[in-house]
Scaffold this motif. Structure first.
Motif, short mmCIF file in Angstrom:
data_model
loop_
_atom_site.label_atom_id
_atom_site.label_comp_id
_atom_site.label_asym_id
_atom_site.label_seq_id
_atom_site.Cartn_x
_atom_site.Cartn_y
_atom_site.Cartn_z
N PRO A 80 -6.05 -7.96 -11.06
CA PRO A 80 -4.58 -7.50 -11.20
C PRO A 80 -4.25 -6.60 -10.11
O PRO A 80 -4.97 -5.88 -9.65
CB PRO A 80 -4.73 -6.42 -12.64
N ILE A 81 -2.73 -6.59 -9.73
CA ILE A 81 -2.07 -6.00 -8.81
C ILE A 81 -0.96 -5.20 -9.61
O ILE A 81 -0.40 -6.04 -10.07
CB ILE A 81 -1.76 -6.69 -7.40
N ILE A 82 -0.82 -4.02 -9.16
CA ILE A 82 0.58 -3.27 -9.53
C ILE A 82 1.13 -2.89 -8.33
O ILE A 82 0.66 -2.40 -7.24
CB ILE A 82 0.16 -1.97 -10.32
N PHE A 83 2.41 -3.11 -8.21
CA PHE A 83 3.36 -2.54 -7.09
C PHE A 83 4.04 -1.11 -7.41
O PHE A 83 5.10 -1.26 -8.16
CB PHE A 83 4.10 -3.66 -6.60
N PHE A 84 3.44 -0.20 -6.90
CA PHE A 84 4.27 1.34 -7.35
C PHE A 84 5.28 1.60 -6.10
O PHE A 84 5.05 2.13 -5.06
CB PHE A 84 3.06 2.39 -7.17
N ALA A 85 6.65 1.20 -6.15
CA ALA A 85 7.48 1.15 -5.12
C ALA A 85 8.48 2.29 -5.50
O ALA A 85 9.66 1.81 -5.83
CB ALA A 85 8.27 -0.13 -5.15
N TYR A 86 8.25 3.47 -5.50
CA TYR A 86 8.98 4.61 -5.94
C TYR A 86 10.18 4.69 -4.99
O TYR A 86 11.17 5.29 -5.28
CB TYR A 86 8.29 5.91 -5.87
N ASP A 87 10.08 4.06 -3.57
CA ASP A 87 11.26 4.33 -2.79
C ASP A 87 11.64 2.91 -2.48
O ASP A 87 12.12 2.88 -1.24
CB ASP A 87 10.68 4.98 -1.40
N LEU A 88 11.75 1.91 -3.18
CA LEU A 88 12.18 0.74 -3.02
C LEU A 88 13.37 0.32 -2.26
O LEU A 88 13.54 -0.30 -1.31
CB LEU A 88 11.80 -0.35 -4.16
N GLU A 89 14.45 0.96 -2.72
CA GLU A 89 15.88 0.88 -2.14
C GLU A 89 15.88 1.37 -0.76
O GLU A 89 16.43 0.73 -0.05
CB GLU A 89 17.06 1.44 -3.24
N ASN A 90 15.10 2.36 -0.45
CA ASN A 90 15.27 3.06 0.76
C ASN A 90 14.41 2.01 1.80
O ASN A 90 14.96 1.57 2.91
CB ASN A 90 14.50 4.29 0.75
N TYR A 91 13.49 1.41 1.27
CA TYR A 91 12.58 0.66 2.11
C TYR A 91 13.35 -0.93 2.32
O TYR A 91 13.36 -1.21 3.52
CB TYR A 91 11.20 0.21 1.47
N LEU A 92 13.80 -1.16 1.29
CA LEU A 92 14.77 -2.49 1.73
C LEU A 92 15.85 -2.21 2.51
O LEU A 92 16.17 -3.21 3.46
CB LEU A 92 15.14 -2.87 0.07
N SER A 93 16.41 -0.98 2.53
CA SER A 93 17.45 -0.87 3.49
C SER A 93 17.23 -0.49 4.95
O SER A 93 17.92 -0.88 6.01
CB SER A 93 18.33 0.25 2.89
N ASN A 94 16.00 0.30 5.10
CA ASN A 94 15.74 0.66 6.43
C ASN A 94 14.38 0.42 6.88
O ASN A 94 14.11 0.72 8.08
CB ASN A 94 15.78 2.35 6.21
N GLU A 95 13.61 -0.51 6.25
CA GLU A 95 12.49 -0.79 7.00
C GLU A 95 12.45 -2.41 7.48
O GLU A 95 13.64 -2.89 7.12
CB GLU A 95 11.17 -0.75 6.08
N ARG A 96 11.70 -3.05 7.90
CA ARG A 96 11.56 -4.36 8.42
C ARG A 96 11.83 -5.54 7.42
O ARG A 96 12.14 -6.51 7.87
CB ARG A 96 10.59 -4.46 9.36
N GLY A 97 11.71 -5.27 6.09
CA GLY A 97 12.01 -6.30 5.25
C GLY A 97 11.04 -7.26 4.82
O GLY A 97 9.79 -7.22 5.74
N PHE A 98 11.06 -8.11 4.12
CA PHE A 98 10.10 -9.25 3.61
C PHE A 98 10.53 -10.79 3.81
O PHE A 98 11.61 -11.03 3.90
CB PHE A 98 9.94 -8.90 2.36
#
Length: 361
Positions: free
Chosen positions: A280-298
């Protein structure tokens, strides 16, 4: 910087006038550690096939003898970018193979996020780019600025590790002794990635260790593996209290994945390799909106395509572990990242290289 690469290219090109050694294979590395992944598995596979000689060219050391061997090699393997290749003109009897160190496609990189002119020049001088799946061909073509005809979905060599016979009980006993871990407890590996926004790099501002351990510590032990750039954002004194085990410097990451029962991550590609273990894998994305807006994307839709649940708070994370983790999407996800899952990637790659070498010889 370009001048340095151009000078290297000229030196290299001078030696390419010498005869090719058909039994010489070169690996471009930057440290002993960089050789311990894909390249090591390829070397081991070649050793099964015949009497080959191996040359290790270290990026940060200018050795004319090693450079000469590099220029006269039948095969050259890379595991990462080597920018002088933009100016290197290999002998047409030499085959250059880029293995790339990361599995599958998750976070955007290379030509998908930055100026690609240099990458295009490098790819023009690369014969083959090895990937783990045909499904990610378009992403890698963009990231490397390479023609699709050069992309071969033959697998990730180091993934062969998970299909070898390992004495997991002995590995776990050694781990327990080294870190003082109770053998009855399952291991939860937390491997957060680095953020460009410093505000979000101290994971303990978002993970409530007291709550986590109060609810889960009877059954689990939390093992932390931090990205090297994150270390300055947390206090190692926390680990002294037994709230978690810091394995950031654990030498063999694959062994750590093998020993872990659950993975918590966020935006790290480590989850692709862990997926091979069907755990099992869990994604703990407490800063997701900031990451989607300001990092390199997926390359994929983060909210829809992941092989495990996404949680945003400590309470949600704890509840997810305690109540059971939904892994129903894991198998289909792994199949988009790996065409073949059988421990024979190194064999397929060497078979292909040798057969192509015969055709072009």
């Amino acid at each position: 910087m370009y001048l340095k690469h151009k000078i290297f290219g000229k030196l290299f090109n001078f030696f390419t006038k010498l005869p090719i050694d058909n039994n010489l294979i070169s690996f471009i590395v930057d440290s002993n550690e960089s050789f311990s992944g894909n390249l090591e598995y390829i070397k081991d596979e070649f050793e099964k096939r015949g009497n080959f000689n191996f040359n290790f060219y270290y990026k940060d050391k200018l050795s004319l003898d090693s450079l000469k061997k590099l220029a006269t090699s039948k095969y050259i393997f890379l595991n990462d970018n080597f920018f002088p290749f933009a100016f290197m003109k290999c002998n047409n009897q030499t085959t250059v193979i880029q293995l790339w160190h990361a599995p599958g496609a998750f976070k955007k990189f290379g030509g998908s996020v930055e100026n690609a002119s240099m990458l295009k020049m490098i790819s023009n001088n690369t014969d083959y780019l090895i990937t783990s799946s045909k499904h990610i061909e378009n992403y890698y073509s963009e990231a490397f600025q390479i023609d699709k005809s050069k992309i071969k979905p033959l697998g990730l060599p180091r993934a062969d590790y998970y299909f070898k016979n390992h004495d997991v009980d002995k590995l776990r006993d050694n781990f327990n002794k080294e870190y003082g871990v109770d053998s009855s407890k399952k291991i939860i590996l937390y491997a957060p990635t680095f953020r460009e926004n410093e505000e979000f790099n101290n994971v303990f501002n978002y993970l409530d260790l007291e709550k986590f351990n109060k609810r889960l510590s009877d059954e689990y032990v939390l093992v932390l593996r931090l990205h090297p750039k994150i270390k300055k954002f947390y206090s190692s004194e926390i680990s002294v209290n037994g709230d978690y085990v810091d394995c950031s410097d654990y030498k063999n990451e694959q062994e750590l994945l093998l020993l872990s029962d659950i993975l918590i991550t966020d935006y790290s590609s480590i989850m692709i390799e862990f997926g091979l273990l069907n755990k099992p894998i869990i994604f703990f994305a407490y800063d997701l909106e900031n990451y989607l807006s300001n990092e390199r994307g997926f390359y994929l839709d983060y909210k829809k395509d992941l092989p495990g649940p996404i949680v945003y708070t400590s309470d949600e994370l704890i509840e997810c572990i305690d109540e059971g983790i939904d892994s129903s999407n894991l198998d289909s996800f792994v199949k988009t990242q790996f065409d073949e899952i059988n421990g024979n990637a190194s064999k397929r790659i060497v078979d292909f290289v040798l057969n192509e070498g015969e055709k072009n010889g």
